[in-house]
Design an enzyme around this catalytic site. Structure first.
Site, PDB file in Angstrom:
ATOM      1  CE  LYS A 136      33.773  34.681  40.120  1.00  0.00           C
ATOM      2  NZ  LYS A 136      34.017  35.171  41.456  1.00  0.00           N
TER       3      LYS A 136
ATOM      4  CB  CYS B 231      33.309  40.554  39.727  1.00  0.00           C
ATOM      5  SG  CYS B 231      34.962  40.666  40.418  1.00  0.00           S
TER       6      CYS B 231
HETATM    7  N1  SAJ Z   1      26.321  46.762  45.324  1.00  0.00           N
HETATM    8  C1  SAJ Z   1      25.060  47.389  45.436  1.00  0.00           C
HETATM    9  N2  SAJ Z   1      24.156  46.839  46.295  1.00  0.00           N
HETATM   10  C2  SAJ Z   1      24.437  45.714  47.039  1.00  0.00           C
HETATM   11  C3  SAJ Z   1      25.728  45.090  46.896  1.00  0.00           C
HETATM   12  C4  SAJ Z   1      26.650  45.650  46.035  1.00  0.00           C
HETATM   13  O1  SAJ Z   1      24.763  48.403  44.806  1.00  0.00           O
HETATM   14  O2  SAJ Z   1      23.571  45.302  47.827  1.00  0.00           O
HETATM   15  C5  SAJ Z   1      27.309  47.335  44.393  1.00  0.00           C
HETATM   16  C6  SAJ Z   1      28.606  47.756  45.099  1.00  0.00           C
HETATM   17  O3  SAJ Z   1      28.517  49.094  45.530  1.00  0.00           O
HETATM   18  C7  SAJ Z   1      29.642  47.605  44.011  1.00  0.00           C
HETATM   19  C8  SAJ Z   1      29.106  46.439  43.191  1.00  0.00           C
HETATM   20  O4  SAJ Z   1      27.710  46.319  43.512  1.00  0.00           O
HETATM   21  O5  SAJ Z   1      29.702  48.760  43.193  1.00  0.00           O
HETATM   22  C9  SAJ Z   1      29.797  45.118  43.443  1.00  0.00           C
HETATM   23  O6  SAJ Z   1      29.827  44.910  44.798  1.00  0.00           O
HETATM   24  P1  SAJ Z   1      30.138  43.456  45.418  1.00  0.00           P
HETATM   25  O7  SAJ Z   1      29.839  43.551  46.852  1.00  0.00           O
HETATM   26  O8  SAJ Z   1      29.461  42.393  44.671  1.00  0.00           O
HETATM   27  O9  SAJ Z   1      31.736  43.350  45.242  1.00  0.00           O
HETATM   28  P2  SAJ Z   1      32.663  42.529  44.214  1.00  0.00           P
HETATM   29  O10 SAJ Z   1      32.198  42.782  42.843  1.00  0.00           O
HETATM   30  O11 SAJ Z   1      34.053  42.857  44.570  1.00  0.00           O
HETATM   31  O12 SAJ Z   1      32.451  41.014  44.654  1.00  0.00           O
HETATM   32  C10 SAJ Z   1      31.715  40.084  43.909  1.00  0.00           C
HETATM   33  C11 SAJ Z   1      31.313  38.978  44.900  1.00  0.00           C
HETATM   34  N3  SAJ Z   1      30.412  38.062  44.254  1.00  0.00           N
HETATM   35  C12 SAJ Z   1      29.366  37.543  44.953  1.00  0.00           C
HETATM   36  O13 SAJ Z   1      29.143  37.807  46.103  1.00  0.00           O
HETATM   37  C13 SAJ Z   1      28.509  36.599  44.186  1.00  0.00           C
HETATM   38  C14 SAJ Z   1      32.570  38.229  45.359  1.00  0.00           C
HETATM   39  O14 SAJ Z   1      32.192  37.105  46.118  1.00  0.00           O
HETATM   40  C15 SAJ Z   1      33.363  37.746  44.142  1.00  0.00           C
HETATM   41  O15 SAJ Z   1      34.540  37.110  44.528  1.00  0.00           O
HETATM   42  C16 SAJ Z   1      33.711  38.944  43.281  1.00  0.00           C
HETATM   43  O16 SAJ Z   1      32.528  39.562  42.841  1.00  0.00           O
HETATM   44  C17 SAJ Z   1      34.540  38.440  42.093  1.00  0.00           C
HETATM   45  O17 SAJ Z   1      35.783  38.609  42.152  1.00  0.00           O
HETATM   46  O18 SAJ Z   1      33.974  37.818  41.224  1.00  0.00           O
END
Ligand code: SAJ
Length: 457
Positions: A210, A268
């Site tokens: 994780k 996360c």
């Molecule tokens: N972000 C970017 N560029 C990207 C993707 C995201 O700048 O290409 C930014 C987003 O704007 C945001 C942050 O990153 O501010 C996080 O975005 P996210 O899409 O990762 O959203 P989370 O943090 O809610 O989800 C992550 C996911 N982890 C993975 O895909 C490995 C999700 O599957 C997890 O369940 C979640 O963390 C968690 O709860 O751990």
């Protein structure tokens, strides 16, 4: 009863093989309201969550789900899962704040009965299930983990906006402190999975799985953010480069190139790297790593944490182009949530940007269509009001509504000859705004960031 616990509880309750599910919520000033809402069959989560409200209504009226503040009822149960926040008190010295989790584990330990299964769903430092959690449960209950009760880790993998779908369809990592605990946990999660499969392993391997999957995602985002900064310095468009890099397809070629932006928020990615780092630090084994070299994972955190500052630097540079300073300027921020089309503003990248602007003497107004209350920040849902008289408009979240913002409309409301627009999520078409006399800046848009300013050329 949060973003993870609520959807998990109603999915367990909706599984015919489970008789009854209790959701535990402390009757606190900040969150006690959830108890009545849930028992009325309503969802306390504000953002769009397809199917959640309906499912809560269904399992409540069927008498299969109930929310209670009375933790002594844990004694009635066969299994307990904990999905409690695990933030970091100080990432610098890797000190986590496990106070809420420890309180939760103690509450379970007090009412633990022989034969029960305890599962940690929170993202935790590798070694926590076998270590701290086992110790507290044994101390509170007088029972022995592995002999009298089962103990496992089954990390959540949900994203706001698709909570039910993620739990049903993602494979579920399940790791027990021993075979029997893993088997019990597999038995618990299998009934709620529709497309996903259960992947059994040890508790510590599940913790590393994780923390590392989020660390890898953060690293991938840092890689494209760094490339965006390079493209700005080289006067080229990162999105052209990204499309080029992404075009290399075929057998054995995986190019997980993500999207650059104004920063990384949420509960996360902003902390799981530090759980992984702490796990290897407190683990018994000796780490063999290049001497004096930083962890690339921690470096990635630093790059992503820098992006709100970069947004500030772009805003200052744009204002300078028209002889203005942040001081005395009105800066309108579009987007307070950390992710698009959600009300979730935990660790939002918008906050450090706003603080930099206020420190520099700017007036800052904030718009967000979803975020209602945020401590210490007035977040408005009236876009016209927020951008009225603005010297600069800065886009921090890619909310769908922002893709319809027209340059003409924005210019009129700003009332400025050359308003500034800074795009942190590649939402606007630069030429449309430059055409209308805006000073444009965009993350990764080295091809546009020094454009000629209409009416000043
Ligand atoms: N972000 C970017 N560029 C990207 C993707 C995201 O700048 O290409 C930014 C987003 O704007 C945001 C942050 O990153 O501010 C996080 O975005 P996210 O899409 O990762 O959203 P989370 O943090 O809610 O989800 C992550 C996911 N982890 C993975 O895909 C490995 C999700 O599957 C997890 O369940 C979640 O963390 C968690 O709860 O751990």
């Amino acid at each position: 009863m949060g973003y993870v616990g609520i959807p998990a509880a109603v999915l367990f309750a909706d599984a015919p093989c489970f008789e009854k599910v209790l959701g535990f919520q402390r009757n606190s000033k900040s969150s006690g309201y959830k108890i009545e809402m849930l028992n009325r069959g309503e969802s306390p989560l504000k953002g769009e969550e397809p199917g959640l409200e309906e499912l809560i209504g269904k399992v409540v009226s069927a008498g299969k789900f109930e929310c209670s503040p009375d933790f002594s009822r844990i004694a009635e149960l066969d299994a307990v899962t904990l999905a409690i926040q695990t933030p970091f008190a100080n990432p610098k010295d890797l000190t986590p704040d496990f106070s809420a989790l420890i309180e939760g584990i103690r509450n379970v330990g007090k009412y633990l009965k022989p034969g029960m299964l305890v599962v940690l769903e929170s993202t935790i430092t590798p070694g926590t299930t076998e270590g701290m959690a086992r110790e507290i449960l044994e101390e509170e209950s007088g029972l022995k983990a592995g002999e009298d009760f089962a103990l496992a880790h089954a990390p959540e993998r949900v994203m706001v906006g698709r909570l039910l779908k993620n739990i049903r369809e993602h494979d579920r990592i399940v790791g027990g402190i021993d075979e029997a605990s893993t088997k019990r946990a597999v038995e618990l999660y299998s009934p709620v999975l529709t497309a996903g499969k259960v992947i059994p392993m040890s508790a510590t391997a599940a913790e590393v799985t994780k923390t590392s999957e989020n660390t890898f995602r953060d690293l991938q985002i840092a890689a494209i953010n760094q490339l965006a900064l390079y493209c700005e310095a080289m006067g080229i468009n990162v999105y052209d480069v990204r499309a080029g890099v992404d075009s290399l397809k075929g057998e054995g070629i995986t190019r997980a190139i993500l999207w650059p932006g104004a920063g990384v928020g949420g509960h996360c990615l902003t902390k799981d790297t530090y759980h992984l780092e702490r796990g290897v630090k407190i683990g018994e084994g000796q780490l063999d790593y290049p001497e004096g070299a930083d962890s690339i994972y921690v470096l990635a955190r630093k790059v992503n944490d820098f992006m709100p500052t970069h947004m500030y630097n772009l805003t200052v540079a744009a204002l300078e182009r028209i002889g203005k300073k942040p001081e005395g300027s009105k800066i309108a921020m579009l987007g307070w949530a950390f992710i698009n089309d959600s009300d979730d503003a935990r660790n939002t990248p918008s906050e450090p940007f706003r603080e930099l602007c206020l420190e520099a003497g700017a007036e800052v107004s904030v718009h967000d269509p979803y975020v209602v209350n945020y401590p210490g920040v007035e977040v408005s849902s009236d876009l016209g009001e927020v951008v009225k008289g603005a010297d600069a408009v800065v886009i921090f979240a890619g909310h769908t509504a922002y893709f319809d913002v027209k340059a003409e409309w924005l210019k009129e409301l700003s009332g400025k000859e050359n308003p500034v627009i800074v795009d942190g999520r590649n939402v606007v078409e630069p030429e449309e705004f430059i055409e209308k006399g805006f000073v444009y800046k965009g993350i990764g848009r080295g091809d546009k960031n020094s454009h000629g300013i209409k009416g000043r050329m």
